[in-house]
Scaffold this motif. Structure first.
Motif, PDB file in Angstrom:
ATOM      1  N   ARG A   1      -0.414   2.431  15.677  1.00 49.04           N
ATOM      2  CA  ARG A   1       0.010   1.028  15.684  1.00 49.04           C
ATOM      3  C   ARG A   1      -0.282   0.336  14.351  1.00 49.04           C
ATOM      4  NH1 ARG A   1      -2.350  -2.592  18.872  1.00 49.04           N
ATOM      5  NH2 ARG A   1      -4.380  -1.530  18.932  1.00 49.04           N
ATOM      6  N   PHE A   2      -1.365   0.726  13.708  1.00 44.87           N
ATOM      7  CA  PHE A   2      -1.759   0.107  12.445  1.00 44.87           C
ATOM      8  C   PHE A   2      -1.556   1.097  11.304  1.00 44.87           C
ATOM      9  CE2 PHE A   2      -5.181  -3.052  14.174  1.00 44.87           C
ATOM     10  CZ  PHE A   2      -4.264  -3.526  15.092  1.00 44.87           C
ATOM     11  N   THR A   3      -1.208   0.572  10.143  1.00 47.57           N
ATOM     12  CA  THR A   3      -1.058   1.392   8.949  1.00 47.57           C
ATOM     13  C   THR A   3      -1.779   0.736   7.787  1.00 47.57           C
ATOM     14  OG1 THR A   3       1.104   2.187   9.689  1.00 47.57           O
ATOM     15  CG2 THR A   3       0.560   2.474   7.367  1.00 47.57           C
ATOM     16  N   ILE A   4      -2.637   1.493   7.133  1.00 43.03           N
ATOM     17  CA  ILE A   4      -3.326   0.990   5.950  1.00 43.03           C
ATOM     18  C   ILE A   4      -2.652   1.569   4.715  1.00 43.03           C
ATOM     19  CG2 ILE A   4      -5.085   2.824   5.941  1.00 43.03           C
ATOM     20  CD1 ILE A   4      -7.097   0.637   5.013  1.00 43.03           C
ATOM     21  N   SER A   5      -2.523   0.756   3.674  1.00 40.39           N
ATOM     22  CA  SER A   5      -1.876   1.215   2.452  1.00 40.39           C
ATOM     23  C   SER A   5      -2.460   0.480   1.250  1.00 40.39           C
ATOM     24  CB  SER A   5      -0.366   0.994   2.518  1.00 40.39           C
ATOM     25  OG  SER A   5      -0.064  -0.380   2.648  1.00 40.39           O
ATOM     26  N   ARG A   6      -2.163   0.996   0.068  1.00 40.88           N
ATOM     27  CA  ARG A   6      -2.629   0.368  -1.163  1.00 40.88           C
ATOM     28  C   ARG A   6      -1.457  -0.230  -1.924  1.00 40.88           C
ATOM     29  NH1 ARG A   6      -5.259   5.391  -4.063  1.00 40.88           N
ATOM     30  NH2 ARG A   6      -3.155   6.067  -3.580  1.00 40.88           N
ATOM     31  N   GLY A   7      -1.739  -1.286  -2.681  1.00 41.40           N
ATOM     32  CA  GLY A   7      -0.737  -1.840  -3.545  1.00 41.40           C
ATOM     33  C   GLY A   7      -0.599  -1.007  -4.816  1.00 41.40           C
ATOM     34  N   ASP A   8       0.451  -1.264  -5.570  1.00 40.43           N
ATOM     35  CA  ASP A   8       0.692  -0.502  -6.794  1.00 40.43           C
ATOM     36  C   ASP A   8      -0.446  -0.657  -7.791  1.00 40.43           C
ATOM     37  OD1 ASP A   8       4.267  -1.153  -6.742  1.00 40.43           O
ATOM     38  OD2 ASP A   8       3.069   0.424  -5.814  1.00 40.43           O
ATOM     39  N   ALA A   9      -1.058  -1.802  -7.804  1.00 38.80           N
ATOM     40  CA  ALA A   9      -2.142  -2.065  -8.757  1.00 38.80           C
ATOM     41  C   ALA A   9      -3.452  -1.447  -8.316  1.00 38.80           C
ATOM     42  CB  ALA A   9      -2.320  -3.571  -8.933  1.00 38.80           C
ATOM     43  N   LYS A  10      -3.498  -0.858  -7.144  1.00 44.83           N
ATOM     44  CA  LYS A  10      -4.668  -0.175  -6.592  1.00 44.83           C
ATOM     45  C   LYS A  10      -5.847  -1.098  -6.322  1.00 44.83           C
ATOM     46  CE  LYS A  10      -3.805   4.482  -8.312  1.00 44.83           C
ATOM     47  NZ  LYS A  10      -4.363   5.622  -9.067  1.00 44.83           N
ATOM     48  N   ASN A  11      -5.705  -2.380  -6.580  1.00 44.62           N
ATOM     49  CA  ASN A  11      -6.809  -3.270  -6.251  1.00 44.62           C
ATOM     50  C   ASN A  11      -6.497  -4.124  -5.037  1.00 44.62           C
ATOM     51  OD1 ASN A  11      -4.875  -4.883  -7.391  1.00 44.62           O
ATOM     52  ND2 ASN A  11      -6.306  -6.119  -8.548  1.00 44.62           N
ATOM     53  N   THR A  12      -5.411  -3.776  -4.334  1.00 44.71           N
ATOM     54  CA  THR A  12      -5.030  -4.493  -3.121  1.00 44.71           C
ATOM     55  C   THR A  12      -4.798  -3.493  -2.006  1.00 44.71           C
ATOM     56  OG1 THR A  12      -3.970  -6.230  -4.417  1.00 44.71           O
ATOM     57  CG2 THR A  12      -3.410  -6.101  -2.085  1.00 44.71           C
ATOM     58  N   VAL A  13      -5.315  -3.821  -0.835  1.00 40.12           N
ATOM     59  CA  VAL A  13      -5.132  -2.978   0.338  1.00 40.12           C
ATOM     60  C   VAL A  13      -4.493  -3.808   1.440  1.00 40.12           C
ATOM     61  CG1 VAL A  13      -6.313  -1.680   2.142  1.00 40.12           C
ATOM     62  CG2 VAL A  13      -7.024  -1.427  -0.212  1.00 40.12           C
TER      63      VAL A  13
END
Length: 122
Positions: free
Chosen positions: A67-79
């Protein structure tokens, strides 16, 4: 020192989706992973999901798998935590966290965000 700032909480209905964001700044290289915990009054804070800075391996609590998905932003400092098929029992204060990974769980946690409220109405 690492500073974590969450955003994206709110009030939704059961079955809806919601996305939380966490922006990290500072010495993030001192941590291995970043993720999310949640807490309801009277209960311990529980692990929800985590993602490793390098490689992007993800970890989930059984209660949110699928149900939930964790991911990172392109800048790697955002989740991000994309939450779908929300249930009233997902209602909690969600905390962003950064730290290490042991046995598939983000621990020990070295840094915490201030928390953001997610309320799911039935």
């Amino acid at each position: 020192q690492v500073h974590l700032v969450e955003s994206g909480g709110g009030l939704v209905q059961a079955g809806d989706s919601l996305r939380l964001s966490c922006a990290a700044s500072g010495r993030t290289f001192t941590t291995v992973a970043m993720g999310w915990f949640r807490q309801v009054p009277g209960k311990e804070r529980e692990f929800v999901a985590a993602i490793m800075w390098y490689g992007g391996r993800t970890y989930y609590a059984d209660s949110v798998k699928g149900r939930f998905t964790i991911s990172r932003g392109d800048a790697k400092n955002t989740v991000y935590l994309q939450m779908g098929s929300l249930k009233p029992e997902d209602t909690a204060v969600y905390y962003c966290a950064a730290g290490q990974i042991v046995m598939g769980i983000l621990r020990p946690v070295d840094y915490w965000g201030q928390g953001t409220q997610v309320t799911v109405s039935s």
